[in-house]
Design an enzyme around this catalytic site. Sequence first.
Site, PDB file in Angstrom:
ATOM      1  N   CYS A   2      58.412  36.723  39.178  1.00 12.84           N
ATOM      2  CA  CYS A   2      59.316  35.642  39.545  1.00 12.84           C
ATOM      3  C   CYS A   2      60.110  36.113  40.758  1.00 12.84           C
ATOM      4  CB  CYS A   2      60.266  35.346  38.402  1.00 12.84           C
ATOM      5  SG  CYS A   2      59.418  35.082  36.840  1.00 12.84           S
ATOM      6  N   ARG A  27      56.162  34.021  44.960  1.00 16.89           N
ATOM      7  CA  ARG A  27      56.196  34.930  43.813  1.00 16.89           C
ATOM      8  C   ARG A  27      56.033  34.206  42.493  1.00 16.89           C
ATOM      9  NH1 ARG A  27      58.780  40.196  45.050  1.00 16.89           N
ATOM     10  NH2 ARG A  27      58.583  40.533  42.843  1.00 16.89           N
ATOM     11  N   TRP A  74      57.457  32.290  37.336  1.00 12.49           N
ATOM     12  CA  TRP A  74      56.028  32.382  37.024  1.00 12.49           C
ATOM     13  C   TRP A  74      56.006  32.717  35.532  1.00 12.49           C
ATOM     14  CZ3 TRP A  74      52.603  35.987  35.040  1.00 12.49           C
ATOM     15  CH2 TRP A  74      51.252  35.750  35.276  1.00 12.49           C
ATOM     16  N   ASN A 100      63.537  38.755  36.547  1.00 18.65           N
ATOM     17  CA  ASN A 100      62.162  38.962  36.994  1.00 18.65           C
ATOM     18  C   ASN A 100      61.612  40.123  36.176  1.00 18.65           C
ATOM     19  OD1 ASN A 100      59.810  39.398  38.485  1.00 18.65           O
ATOM     20  ND2 ASN A 100      60.876  40.581  40.064  1.00 18.65           N
ATOM     21  N   GLY A 101      60.529  39.885  35.417  1.00 14.06           N
ATOM     22  CA  GLY A 101      59.956  40.961  34.596  1.00 14.06           C
ATOM     23  C   GLY A 101      59.645  40.463  33.194  1.00 14.06           C
ATOM     24  N   GLU A 482      34.799  41.101  46.549  1.00 16.22           N
ATOM     25  CA  GLU A 482      35.996  40.546  47.189  1.00 16.22           C
ATOM     26  C   GLU A 482      35.758  39.084  47.605  1.00 16.22           C
ATOM     27  OE1 GLU A 482      38.966  41.236  47.365  1.00 16.22           O
ATOM     28  OE2 GLU A 482      39.796  40.275  49.137  1.00 16.22           O
ATOM     29  N   LYS A 486      37.955  35.963  46.225  1.00 13.86           N
ATOM     30  CA  LYS A 486      38.676  35.028  47.104  1.00 13.86           C
ATOM     31  C   LYS A 486      38.333  33.595  46.724  1.00 13.86           C
ATOM     32  CE  LYS A 486      41.085  37.060  48.389  1.00 13.86           C
ATOM     33  NZ  LYS A 486      41.469  38.439  48.439  1.00 13.86           N
ATOM     34  N   GLU A 489      39.890  32.573  43.218  1.00 12.70           N
ATOM     35  CA  GLU A 489      41.338  32.454  43.057  1.00 12.70           C
ATOM     36  C   GLU A 489      41.935  31.281  43.800  1.00 12.70           C
ATOM     37  OE1 GLU A 489      43.643  35.815  44.456  1.00 12.70           O
ATOM     38  OE2 GLU A 489      42.188  36.221  46.012  1.00 12.70           O
ATOM     39  N   HIS A 505      18.161  42.768  36.816  1.00 14.95           N
ATOM     40  CA  HIS A 505      18.468  43.268  35.469  1.00 14.95           C
ATOM     41  C   HIS A 505      19.225  42.226  34.644  1.00 14.95           C
ATOM     42  CE1 HIS A 505      16.957  47.174  36.553  1.00 14.95           C
ATOM     43  NE2 HIS A 505      17.696  47.132  37.654  1.00 14.95           N
ATOM     44  N   LYS A 604      52.074  36.223  43.860  1.00 14.63           N
ATOM     45  CA  LYS A 604      51.717  37.228  44.862  1.00 14.63           C
ATOM     46  C   LYS A 604      51.897  38.657  44.355  1.00 14.63           C
ATOM     47  CE  LYS A 604      50.566  38.635  48.945  1.00 14.63           C
ATOM     48  NZ  LYS A 604      49.124  38.606  49.192  1.00 14.63           N
TER      49      LYS A 604
END
Length: 609
Positions: A2, A27, A74, A100-101, A482, A486, A489, A505, A604
């Site tokens: 947050c 955030r 968040w 935040n946490g 990667e 991208k 997300e 396989h 983020k």
Amino acid sequence: MCGIVGYTGFKDCASILLKGLKCLEYRGYDSWGFSFLKDENLVTIKKAGKISEAEEIVNDFPRKSFTGIAHTRWATHGFPTDINAHPHFDCRMKIAVVHNGIIENYLELKKELQKEGHIFRSETDTEVIPHLIEKYYQEDILSAIRKAMLRLVGAFGLAIISTDEPNILYGARRGSPLIVGVGDKEMFLSSDINALVTHTRKVIYLDEDEVVKLTPTSFEISTLKEEKMQKEIHTISLDAVSLGKGGLPHFMLKEIFEQPESLHNAFRGRLDYGRAISKLGGLELTQSEMLSVRGIKLLGCGTSWHAALIGKYLFEELARIPAEVDYSSEFRYRDPILLPDTLVIAISQSGETADTLAAMKEAKRKGAKVLGICNVVGSSIARECGRGVYLHAGPEIGVASTKAFTSQLVVLTLLALLFARMKGVMARREGLIALNAIEALPCLAKRVLKKAEKVEKIADLFYRYPNFLYVGRGYQFPIALEGALKLKEISYVHAEGIPAAELKHGPIALIDENMPTVVLATESNILDKVKSNVAEIKARKGKIISIVTEASREMDDLSDFKCSVPPTPHFLAPILSVIPLQLLAYYIATCLGCDVDKPRNLAKSVTVE
Ligand code: F6R
């Protein structure tokens, strides 16, 4: 994850806090809230939704409040609802807290407090904090905050105000970042430097278990044991102007296009042609310490973990040092074995990722030398490592990491080169070739970006496909991972990255005309092998988008669409070949109408486990 911001001074605090929250929106953005101190009362507004919706409401707010706190959330505990939005309060609505946490022992504390008669209004873990402060509040808020902190298990950055102390703002931290902004007759508090730079360049980083008491003209920092701390005031050079979108529709696109410059910044002043070696100032390792390194352990999460995978290839091939990669989250809990003379490298754009921070602390506890590769100057990981290399990529605001990733690859190459030359396993001539190739990267990246329109056209043709595969081998395998990350997300399209040879396989069973595959097929000694793997996809009617080296005709017969990148040594090729994949993800997401800079469920900086 947050964002929190607080103010005490002589200006209208509503607009300052709103501006701060807008800078922190990346955030977390599922809800927001403000509390102001006004005429010995708390005035609060908090809502589920985006911060853009706050503007009108906050602008209609009763003015002339000079102390307040604000939060962008968040969600971790409790749905994103008005009631769960921060700030949270004690029973008498006299103490307001933003957090935040995560408070890990909140259920046990909540039960205890409820038994004692405290009334809870939300489902959040945070709400135990104002109630604990209320419980311990006898003479002054500061000692109540300290006592409450002693009961909390988990991570927190807190901003706190109370109607009993109208011009005072408190902050406290453990595990989550918290920074004091020192202004002229005004003080700020924030989880993030971005929210401070438009107001002041003077900052103080709070350390673990420190509490700060701020008035408009003073700051007093102390520990849980009530020891007063003398802290250094740092002057930050971050340019607030660079935080804008530069006329582009999204931060992500701006940051993709900034790569020629950010790549340059990653190696500026670090190439020593005289000795055919790289020079990295912040390593704090003597030559004999470097020569004694027998193994390297790379740690990271998400995109930074992908950079770590490429780091493994670099250290093993260029410097001939055995290297291993771990997810930070796995490393920290499995009592890992670190052989003597292993150097641990923690990679993190934000420098605040909770798992990477904890993993590096664990490595330190086991006696390892730990080096950080971070972008955010003064971040927790950078400070905790005490040695490392900054990316100097500038603020990365888009939630999907782009320019920080390519800068991480440059810095890892510089490090591998340094070890290679120091150990004498790379000849001077090869060293010079590598330095020249690194120096050419910004120009080459510009050439890739000139072809953005071509990638946009491919995105137009493919955005309706619900699944994608990305394949590559060697240095390009992590780029397949990667590229897939991208796409997932920011567009919510399912994608998987696979080593090309692994297709047969199992995953090849997925291939039909509805499963496009993005193939990394740049020039290398294993291109023929990649071609055979792609032929197997083609034979099953799979559509192929390939990333190839300019002028190469190798993939012509196998590709439905091609994007080319300029030639460069194979160990630098990932830095260029990831750019079309960043663009592909970006354009597919915009075709699908997704909110690229604020993808759902993501934030983020992941400051919780
Ligand atoms: C993906 C992304 C994340 C981060 C991860 C680690 O685009 O941005 O996967 O890479 O959360 O973050 P840092 O590098 O800040 O430790």
